[in-house]
Scaffold this motif. Structure first.
Motif, short mmCIF file in Angstrom:
data_model
loop_
_atom_site.label_atom_id
_atom_site.label_comp_id
_atom_site.label_asym_id
_atom_site.label_seq_id
_atom_site.Cartn_x
_atom_site.Cartn_y
_atom_site.Cartn_z
N ALA A 233 0.84 -1.20 0.00
CA ALA A 233 0.00 0.00 0.00
C ALA A 233 0.87 1.25 0.00
N GLY A 234 1.99 1.20 0.74
CA GLY A 234 2.91 2.32 0.74
C GLY A 234 3.57 2.54 -0.61
N VAL A 235 3.99 1.45 -1.25
CA VAL A 235 4.58 1.56 -2.59
C VAL A 235 3.55 2.11 -3.58
N SER A 236 2.34 1.61 -3.49
CA SER A 236 1.26 2.07 -4.38
C SER A 236 0.99 3.55 -4.19
N ALA A 237 1.08 4.02 -2.95
CA ALA A 237 0.85 5.44 -2.68
C ALA A 237 1.88 6.30 -3.40
N MET A 238 3.14 5.86 -3.41
CA MET A 238 4.17 6.62 -4.12
C MET A 238 3.91 6.64 -5.62
N VAL A 239 3.44 5.53 -6.15
CA VAL A 239 3.11 5.46 -7.58
C VAL A 239 1.96 6.42 -7.90
N LEU A 240 0.95 6.44 -7.05
CA LEU A 240 -0.19 7.33 -7.26
C LEU A 240 0.22 8.79 -7.17
N MET A 241 1.22 9.08 -6.35
CA MET A 241 1.67 10.46 -6.23
C MET A 241 2.39 10.93 -7.50
N VAL B 257 -5.73 8.29 -0.67
CA VAL B 257 -6.09 8.34 0.75
C VAL B 257 -6.36 6.93 1.28
N ALA B 258 -7.06 6.12 0.48
CA ALA B 258 -7.37 4.75 0.91
C ALA B 258 -6.10 3.92 1.08
N THR B 259 -5.14 4.08 0.18
CA THR B 259 -3.90 3.29 0.29
C THR B 259 -3.11 3.69 1.54
N ILE B 260 -3.14 4.97 1.88
CA ILE B 260 -2.44 5.41 3.09
C ILE B 260 -3.12 4.83 4.33
N ILE B 261 -4.44 4.81 4.33
CA ILE B 261 -5.16 4.23 5.46
C ILE B 261 -4.82 2.75 5.60
N VAL B 262 -4.77 2.03 4.47
CA VAL B 262 -4.40 0.61 4.50
C VAL B 262 -2.97 0.46 5.01
N HIS B 263 -2.08 1.32 4.55
CA HIS B 263 -0.67 1.27 4.96
C HIS B 263 -0.54 1.43 6.47
#
Length: 202
Positions: free
Chosen positions: A48-56, A87-93
């Motif tokens: 989820a953290g890696v995905s958040a960076m990709v989304l950014m 936001v959802a990925t950060i919450i999951v992270h």
């Protein structure tokens, strides 16, 4: 980039680079030896953290209409959608890390963690939540369009800088070269969009 006048070759190149920037960090993270013997919840939190960076990386490209072939109106709609997913990925992270190690997450949220990357991660989280909340309640806040853009941009700038420090300080599942490349692209895309939109110009 003027996406209206790009050639088919340039369009393929842009989308190819973007696809590579997304797929490579995720794929190399999946192959990380550090995932061995880890709990599924911990692995999900990490991804989820890696995905958040990709989304950014996607967000400034969408906001600045830098993706050829994607009409600006659709780009703005996707930008809002991706913001919600971010936001959802950060919450999951954070939730995943909470489940695996509550004391560490509590220390991080209270800014008393001995690890610097935790502080940057929490700063990034609140900045992203703030930017998303500002977008969700844009009409009810009563801010002028100029002031809204300035506050939103300031929060995003903090979020990007903090996320990059957070990611680079962690020796985790992300492979170091692809992580560095992704961070450089996130910073570059954000700086380009902010400069093009001239948010701080009177």
């Amino acid at each position: 980039m003027d996406t209206k006048n790009v050639s088919p070759t340039q369009r393929i190149l842009v989308w190819g680079v973007l696809a590579t920037a997304i797929v490579v960090p995720l794929a190399l993270s999946a192959l990380s030896p550090l995932l061995a013997w880890r709990q599924p919840i911990y692995i999900a939190a990490g991804f989820a953290g890696v995905s958040a960076m990709v989304l950014m990386l996607l967000q400034p490209l969408l906001a600045g209409a830098h993706l050829p072939g994607l009409p600006p109106r659709w780009g703005r709609w996707v930008h809002r959608l991706v913001g919600g997913i971010l936001v959802a990925t950060i919450i999951v992270h954070v939730a995943g890390l909470w489940i695996t190690s509550p004391p560490d997450v509590i220390d991080a949220l209270l800014f008393r963690s001995p690890t610097p990357f935790s502080v940057w991660g929490v700063l990034a989280m609140w900045a992203i939540f703030g930017a998303a909340g500002l977008a969700a309640f844009r009409k009810s806040l009563g801010l002028s369009p100029r002031n809204w853009r300035r506050v939103h941009t300031a929060l995003i700038t903090v979020a990007v800088a903090s996320s990059v420090f957070h990611a680079m300080l962690i020796e985790g599942t992300m492979e170091i070269i692809s992580k560095f490349g992704l961070c450089v692209l996130v910073v570059g895309a954000t700086a380009k969009t902010v400069a093009d939109r001239r948010v701080w110009k009177n």
